[in-house]
Design a protein around this motif. Structure first.
Motif, PDB file in Angstrom:
ATOM      1  N   ASP A 177       0.837  -1.208   0.000  1.00 51.10           N
ATOM      2  CA  ASP A 177       0.000   0.000   0.000  1.00 51.10           C
ATOM      3  C   ASP A 177       0.870   1.256   0.000  1.00 51.10           C
ATOM      4  O   ASP A 177       0.557   2.237  -0.676  1.00 51.10           O
ATOM      5  CB  ASP A 177      -0.913   0.000   1.225  1.00 51.10           C
ATOM      6  CG  ASP A 177      -2.007  -1.055   1.140  1.00 51.10           C
ATOM      7  OD1 ASP A 177      -2.262  -1.546   0.027  1.00 51.10           O
ATOM      8  OD2 ASP A 177      -2.599  -1.383   2.191  1.00 51.10           O
ATOM      9  N   ALA A 178       1.968   1.206   0.781  1.00 54.04           N
ATOM     10  CA  ALA A 178       2.871   2.364   0.826  1.00 54.04           C
ATOM     11  C   ALA A 178       3.539   2.587  -0.531  1.00 54.04           C
ATOM     12  O   ALA A 178       3.665   3.729  -0.990  1.00 54.04           O
ATOM     13  CB  ALA A 178       3.932   2.150   1.912  1.00 54.04           C
ATOM     14  N   TRP A 179       3.957   1.497  -1.187  1.00 53.37           N
ATOM     15  CA  TRP A 179       4.566   1.622  -2.515  1.00 53.37           C
ATOM     16  C   TRP A 179       3.548   2.134  -3.537  1.00 53.37           C
ATOM     17  O   TRP A 179       3.885   2.937  -4.414  1.00 53.37           O
ATOM     18  CB  TRP A 179       5.148   0.285  -2.965  1.00 53.37           C
ATOM     19  CG  TRP A 179       6.561   0.089  -2.534  1.00 53.37           C
ATOM     20  CD1 TRP A 179       7.037  -0.762  -1.573  1.00 53.37           C
ATOM     21  CD2 TRP A 179       7.718   0.759  -3.054  1.00 53.37           C
ATOM     22  NE1 TRP A 179       8.396  -0.664  -1.458  1.00 53.37           N
ATOM     23  CE2 TRP A 179       8.851   0.262  -2.354  1.00 53.37           C
ATOM     24  CE3 TRP A 179       7.906   1.720  -4.031  1.00 53.37           C
ATOM     25  CZ2 TRP A 179      10.148   0.703  -2.618  1.00 53.37           C
ATOM     26  CZ3 TRP A 179       9.206   2.166  -4.291  1.00 53.37           C
ATOM     27  CH2 TRP A 179      10.291   1.666  -3.591  1.00 53.37           C
ATOM     28  N   ASP A 180       2.301   1.670  -3.448  1.00 55.95           N
ATOM     29  CA  ASP A 180       1.273   2.148  -4.372  1.00 55.95           C
ATOM     30  C   ASP A 180       1.012   3.644  -4.189  1.00 55.95           C
ATOM     31  O   ASP A 180       0.829   4.382  -5.170  1.00 55.95           O
ATOM     32  CB  ASP A 180      -0.026   1.366  -4.167  1.00 55.95           C
ATOM     33  CG  ASP A 180       0.011   0.002  -4.819  1.00 55.95           C
ATOM     34  OD1 ASP A 180       0.881  -0.210  -5.687  1.00 55.95           O
ATOM     35  OD2 ASP A 180      -0.815  -0.862  -4.470  1.00 55.95           O
ATOM     36  N   ALA A 181       1.004   4.084  -2.926  1.00 57.10           N
ATOM     37  CA  ALA A 181       0.831   5.517  -2.664  1.00 57.10           C
ATOM     38  C   ALA A 181       1.998   6.305  -3.249  1.00 57.10           C
ATOM     39  O   ALA A 181       1.817   7.376  -3.836  1.00 57.10           O
ATOM     40  CB  ALA A 181       0.716   5.757  -1.156  1.00 57.10           C
ATOM     41  N   TYR A 182       3.196   5.743  -3.126  1.00 54.41           N
ATOM     42  CA  TYR A 182       4.380   6.377  -3.700  1.00 54.41           C
ATOM     43  C   TYR A 182       4.290   6.405  -5.229  1.00 54.41           C
ATOM     44  O   TYR A 182       4.620   7.420  -5.865  1.00 54.41           O
ATOM     45  CB  TYR A 182       5.622   5.613  -3.254  1.00 54.41           C
ATOM     46  CG  TYR A 182       6.921   6.118  -3.844  1.00 54.41           C
ATOM     47  CD1 TYR A 182       7.567   7.231  -3.312  1.00 54.41           C
ATOM     48  CD2 TYR A 182       7.512   5.472  -4.931  1.00 54.41           C
ATOM     49  CE1 TYR A 182       8.760   7.689  -3.839  1.00 54.41           C
ATOM     50  CE2 TYR A 182       8.704   5.926  -5.467  1.00 54.41           C
ATOM     51  CZ  TYR A 182       9.318   7.035  -4.920  1.00 54.41           C
ATOM     52  OH  TYR A 182      10.492   7.484  -5.460  1.00 54.41           O
ATOM     53  N   GLY A 183       3.826   5.295  -5.814  1.00 53.25           N
ATOM     54  CA  GLY A 183       3.686   5.230  -7.265  1.00 53.25           C
ATOM     55  C   GLY A 183       2.676   6.235  -7.792  1.00 53.25           C
ATOM     56  O   GLY A 183       2.898   6.871  -8.827  1.00 53.25           O
ATOM     57  N   ARG A 184       1.569   6.399  -7.064  1.00 51.61           N
ATOM     58  CA  ARG A 184       0.564   7.384  -7.499  1.00 51.61           C
ATOM     59  C   ARG A 184       1.121   8.803  -7.424  1.00 51.61           C
ATOM     60  O   ARG A 184       0.815   9.640  -8.277  1.00 51.61           O
ATOM     61  CB  ARG A 184      -0.692   7.272  -6.626  1.00 51.61           C
ATOM     62  CG  ARG A 184      -1.579   6.080  -6.979  1.00 51.61           C
ATOM     63  CD  ARG A 184      -2.907   6.148  -6.263  1.00 51.61           C
ATOM     64  NE  ARG A 184      -2.774   5.959  -4.829  1.00 51.61           N
ATOM     65  CZ  ARG A 184      -2.873   4.789  -4.228  1.00 51.61           C
ATOM     66  NH1 ARG A 184      -3.104   3.700  -4.936  1.00 51.61           N
ATOM     67  NH2 ARG A 184      -2.751   4.695  -2.915  1.00 51.61           N
ATOM     68  N   GLN A 185       1.944   9.056  -6.407  1.00 54.01           N
ATOM     69  CA  GLN A 185       2.522  10.388  -6.255  1.00 54.01           C
ATOM     70  C   GLN A 185       3.574  10.675  -7.320  1.00 54.01           C
ATOM     71  O   GLN A 185       3.634  11.778  -7.870  1.00 54.01           O
ATOM     72  CB  GLN A 185       3.140  10.512  -4.862  1.00 54.01           C
ATOM     73  CG  GLN A 185       3.792  11.879  -4.598  1.00 54.01           C
ATOM     74  CD  GLN A 185       4.426  11.944  -3.216  1.00 54.01           C
ATOM     75  OE1 GLN A 185       4.355  11.008  -2.439  1.00 54.01           O
ATOM     76  NE2 GLN A 185       5.052  13.062  -2.910  1.00 54.01           N
TER      77      GLN A 185
END
Length: 278
Positions: free
Chosen positions: A228-236
């Motif tokens: 989830d943290a990586w996905d949030a980073y990817g979206r940013q």
């Protein structure tokens, strides 16, 4: 009777018997550029046509009204558009029948705006060397009988690179594909590159291709909080989340994205300080 077939239907068909209770539907479809470019109604029509093909031995009458009734469509079914985009194929001897409808579809699309046309061949300015990497993919991709569809494959390749997939992982996966399907090289059973890049098989090979060599610096992350943290980073950073392999994870350079742990510690310290804890 004039008929058509679903292209590459073998990837959807699970059983040799007709009318199976279910067929494959890959989640990679969400990243398929050609599918994404279809009108929303045509997307749903195409999925229903796949189901219809499973009941008819992939031989369907080229009759939009008949198809519309069979799939319970509430909007007109545009078979000409699906044929032009390569999702369905007119059976041998039927090309002339569909030519007028295809011509009509082409005329209709000539009215597209320049903005839409500019999206037809997306390029990633933030991913230098994509063209060279794609040429390397073409060199190592296993030889197959028939068309390769490199244009569609390049669009998918660029899309994967934009999401953060390492081009070297894609190229290594293609080499591994040739090894796993060595007995089929040179036949029509080698998948078209774009279809393979949209499949679960590619995701599995992309993960395992580097496993014998640990010098790539990547680790497989399966923990949901870390994903989830990586996905949030990817979206940013990239505007989208990362793909998943068959295990539900993906390979990253670390367990947590850059700066995550530092921000987490800072947040905890702020909470503790606010409560008067020194």
């Amino acid at each position: 009777m004039k008929t058509f077939s679903v292209k590459n239907f073998e990837k959807f068909q699970h059983y040799k018997d007709r009318a199976p209770p279910w067929i494959k539907l890959y989640n990679g479809l969400l990243e398929d550029y050609e599918f994404g470019g279809l009108p929303d109604a045509s997307k749903m029509h195409l999925i229903a046509i796949w189901l219809l093909a499973s009941r008819s031995d992939n031989k369907i009458p080229y009759d939009p009204k008949w198809v519309s009734n069979r799939i319970n469509a509430t909007e007109p079914v545009d078979l000409a558009l699906l044929a032009k985009r390569g999702f369905i194929v007119l059976d041998q001897g039927e090309e002339q029948y569909g030519s007028e409808m295809l011509a009509e579809c082409l005329t209709r699309e000539e009215g597209e705006t320049e903005e839409r046309k500019s999206k037809a061949e997306p390029r990633s300015p933030s991913a230098p060397g994509v063209s060279e990497d794609f040429e390397n993919l073409k060199k190592v991709y296993p030889r197959r009988k028939g068309n390769y569809g490199w244009k569609a494959a390049e669009r998918k390749f660029n899309s994967l690179v934009k999401t953060g997939v390492d081009p070297k992982a894609i190229i290594a996966s293609a080499r591994r594909l040739g090894e796993t399907l060595s007995a089929r090289v040179g036949t029509e059973y080698i998948p078209m590159p774009a279809s393979w890049l949209n499949s679960e098989d590619f995701l599995d090979l992309a993960v395992t291709a580097f496993q014998p060599n640990c010098d790539d610096g990547l680790i497989e992350v399966v923990n949901q909080d870390q994903l989830d943290a990586w996905d949030a980073y990817g979206r940013q950073v990239n505007g989208r989340t990362y793909p998943r392999n068959k295990k539900g994870g993906w390979r990253f350079p670390s367990k947590w994205p850059p700066g995550y742990e530092a921000n987490l510690v800072a947040g905890v310290e702020k909470i503790l300080t606010g409560r008067g804890v020194q």
